[in-house]
Design an enzyme around this catalytic site. Sequence first.
Site, short mmCIF file in Angstrom:
data_model
loop_
_atom_site.label_atom_id
_atom_site.label_comp_id
_atom_site.label_asym_id
_atom_site.label_seq_id
_atom_site.Cartn_x
_atom_site.Cartn_y
_atom_site.Cartn_z
N ASP A 1 -7.93 -5.26 -0.18
CA ASP A 1 -8.40 -6.15 -1.24
C ASP A 1 -8.05 -7.61 -1.02
O ASP A 1 -8.54 -8.48 -1.73
CB ASP A 1 -7.81 -5.69 -2.59
CG ASP A 1 -8.33 -4.33 -3.00
OD1 ASP A 1 -9.55 -4.10 -2.86
OD2 ASP A 1 -7.54 -3.48 -3.43
N HIS B 1 0.85 -1.19 0.00
CA HIS B 1 0.00 0.00 0.00
C HIS B 1 0.89 1.24 0.00
O HIS B 1 1.92 1.26 0.65
CB HIS B 1 -0.92 0.02 1.23
CG HIS B 1 -2.07 0.95 1.06
ND1 HIS B 1 -1.98 2.29 1.34
CD2 HIS B 1 -3.34 0.72 0.62
CE1 HIS B 1 -3.16 2.85 1.07
NE2 HIS B 1 -3.99 1.93 0.64
N1 CMC Z 1 4.23 -7.74 -4.84
C1 CMC Z 1 5.58 -7.70 -5.00
N2 CMC Z 1 6.32 -6.59 -4.85
C2 CMC Z 1 5.69 -5.47 -4.53
C3 CMC Z 1 4.30 -5.42 -4.35
C4 CMC Z 1 3.56 -6.61 -4.50
N3 CMC Z 1 2.23 -6.62 -4.35
N4 CMC Z 1 3.94 -4.16 -4.04
C5 CMC Z 1 5.05 -3.43 -4.03
N5 CMC Z 1 6.13 -4.22 -4.32
C6 CMC Z 1 7.54 -3.81 -4.32
C7 CMC Z 1 7.88 -3.00 -5.56
O1 CMC Z 1 8.32 -3.83 -6.60
C8 CMC Z 1 8.98 -2.10 -5.02
O2 CMC Z 1 10.15 -2.87 -4.91
P1 CMC Z 1 11.62 -2.18 -5.12
O3 CMC Z 1 11.73 -1.17 -4.02
O4 CMC Z 1 12.59 -3.30 -5.01
O5 CMC Z 1 11.58 -1.58 -6.49
C9 CMC Z 1 8.51 -1.79 -3.59
O6 CMC Z 1 7.72 -2.93 -3.21
C10 CMC Z 1 7.68 -0.51 -3.49
O7 CMC Z 1 6.58 -0.66 -4.37
P2 CMC Z 1 5.95 0.52 -5.20
O8 CMC Z 1 5.34 -0.03 -6.44
O9 CMC Z 1 6.94 1.63 -5.36
O10 CMC Z 1 4.82 1.01 -4.19
P3 CMC Z 1 3.64 1.96 -4.55
O11 CMC Z 1 3.32 2.71 -3.32
O12 CMC Z 1 3.94 2.75 -5.76
O13 CMC Z 1 2.44 0.95 -4.94
C11 CMC Z 1 0.68 -0.58 -4.72
C12 CMC Z 1 1.46 0.55 -4.07
C13 CMC Z 1 -0.55 -0.88 -3.88
C14 CMC Z 1 0.20 -0.14 -6.12
C15 CMC Z 1 1.59 -1.82 -4.85
O14 CMC Z 1 1.96 -2.26 -3.56
C16 CMC Z 1 0.94 -2.96 -5.62
O15 CMC Z 1 1.05 -3.00 -6.84
N6 CMC Z 1 0.22 -3.90 -4.93
C17 CMC Z 1 -0.49 -4.96 -5.60
C18 CMC Z 1 -1.83 -4.44 -6.12
C19 CMC Z 1 -2.81 -4.19 -4.99
O16 CMC Z 1 -2.99 -5.02 -4.11
N7 CMC Z 1 -3.49 -3.04 -5.04
C20 CMC Z 1 -4.48 -2.64 -4.04
C21 CMC Z 1 -4.05 -1.43 -3.27
S1 CMC Z 1 -4.98 -1.13 -1.77
C22 CMC Z 1 -6.58 -0.70 -2.17
C23 CMC Z 1 -6.79 0.15 -3.36
O17 CMC Z 1 -6.17 1.19 -3.52
O18 CMC Z 1 -7.59 -0.25 -4.18
#
Ligand code: CMC
Length: 428
Positions: free
Chosen positions: A364, A307
């Site tokens: 989720d 998140h």
């Molecule tokens: N699985 C594997 N690695 C992950 C995941 C995941 N679900 N989420 C983040 N990471 C890693 C990402 O690759 C990065 O690694 P590194 O630092 O080595 O490059 C690090 O964690 C930080 O991730 P980010 O993408 O920079 O984080 P963000 O704040 O931009 O994204 C997020 C947040 C929710 C989009 C992301 O965690 C994600 O894609 N999660 C899976 C999709 C999901 O469950 N979405 C629902 C979000 S909550 C409710 C809503 O908003 O609907």
Amino acid sequence: MSDKATLNVEGKSYEFDVFTGSENEKCIDTQNLRAETGYITMDPGFGNTGSCYSSITYVDGAKGILRYRGYPIEELAEKAIFIETAYLVLYGELPNKEQLKSFSDRLKEHAPLHTNLEHHFSGFPKSAPPMAILSAMLNLISCFHPEVLEVPTTGEQFDRTASLLLSKVRTIAAFAYRMAAGKPINHPNPNLTYCGNFLHMMFSDPYQEYKVTPIIDKALNLFLILHADHEQNCSTSTVRVVGSSRANLFSSVAAGVCALWGPLHGGANAAVITMLEDIKKSGRPLTYYLEKAKDKDDPFRLMGFGHRVYKNFDPRSLILKKRVHDVLEALKVQDSLLDIALELEDATLSDDYFVSRNLYPNVDFYSGILLRAIGIPLNMYTVMFAIGRMPGWIANWKEMHDHNLRISRPRQIYTGKTTRHFIPMAER
Ligand code: CMC
């Protein structure tokens, strides 16, 4: 403590106001930064950018706190029903008995769709994703209620428009499902509750009326309450950005639906179930999926994990995890996907990749298992999220207008070619 922040750049010093919110959150007000210094800030993804001052929802990502208008999500989840939560999010206070009754009466009054609007459903192909239908139909409503195109943000007209939207989103969602399933639509029944009416429109059949049980009614209320608002997330920011051009509320929330659809946002609730089903079907060990999620050359991510704001735990996920158990038990249902989900969560808790990046289950992760127990089909999961999020979208749209915010218009730093001159076709 200083109430100014100083920026030193190119040998000059500039001061900017510092603002502290009611929960001690701090910001540097850079509204005049470009005018004074010629610089802009660069923050792709807006991880550090505040777009507004808001009194609707408070999130503390480090402590796992979520409050609507000051009320902890845990208390609302335990004690409230969705429509009183919606009222709270919209108007800032919990409704008294009379206010709740008149709000509920309004929702009942606005539940039916204009007959001509109903005909539009048959124009979609059978395979149309319900999120596409929902967004299109929300935009379309304004054609049938031209008075909503100019919405004041207070008074009778706003109350009417807000309840019309909150009510009709549920009717549209149910009709979209019925049409896609090739089933006759069920018109709303004013004798039923908000959730009961939705379930009736989804599941009643000409030969068998759907009877909503208190367990299912409560479970659906819980789901919707947990999704009612979440401050400046992707879809809510979209609603504000679109509304900032003074686009009407219906077009603004239709855009919010499109933003929510993506798998990194609301679409994650369906993606989690698809992932868990895949794990179950494939028979592969969980480590296979963990390694895949860690592999930077593989686009796969563990859906329902991580998140932008919560870096410890998502309080909605904790509530859901517990209540999913209770609901399955009360319904005497066993769901093997819940066992896989629990194992997967355990596995991530002892994996340094996930621990070091603060990747914990988000809202989720367990919500789809609750929706499965209620009987909601997979292609409707993100639509359910949209129904729940509607109060938050409307409240944020209203607040943006009340604060008379300027049109949203971010800047960029250009990195393309500098001036060059047109080359005639023969010379290219
Ligand atoms: N699985 C594997 N690695 C992950 C995941 C995941 N679900 N989420 C983040 N990471 C890693 C990402 O690759 C990065 O690694 P590194 O630092 O080595 O490059 C690090 O964690 C930080 O991730 P980010 O993408 O920079 O984080 P963000 O704040 O931009 O994204 C997020 C947040 C929710 C989009 C992301 O965690 C994600 O894609 N999660 C899976 C999709 C999901 O469950 N979405 C629902 C979000 S909550 C409710 C809503 O908003 O609907």
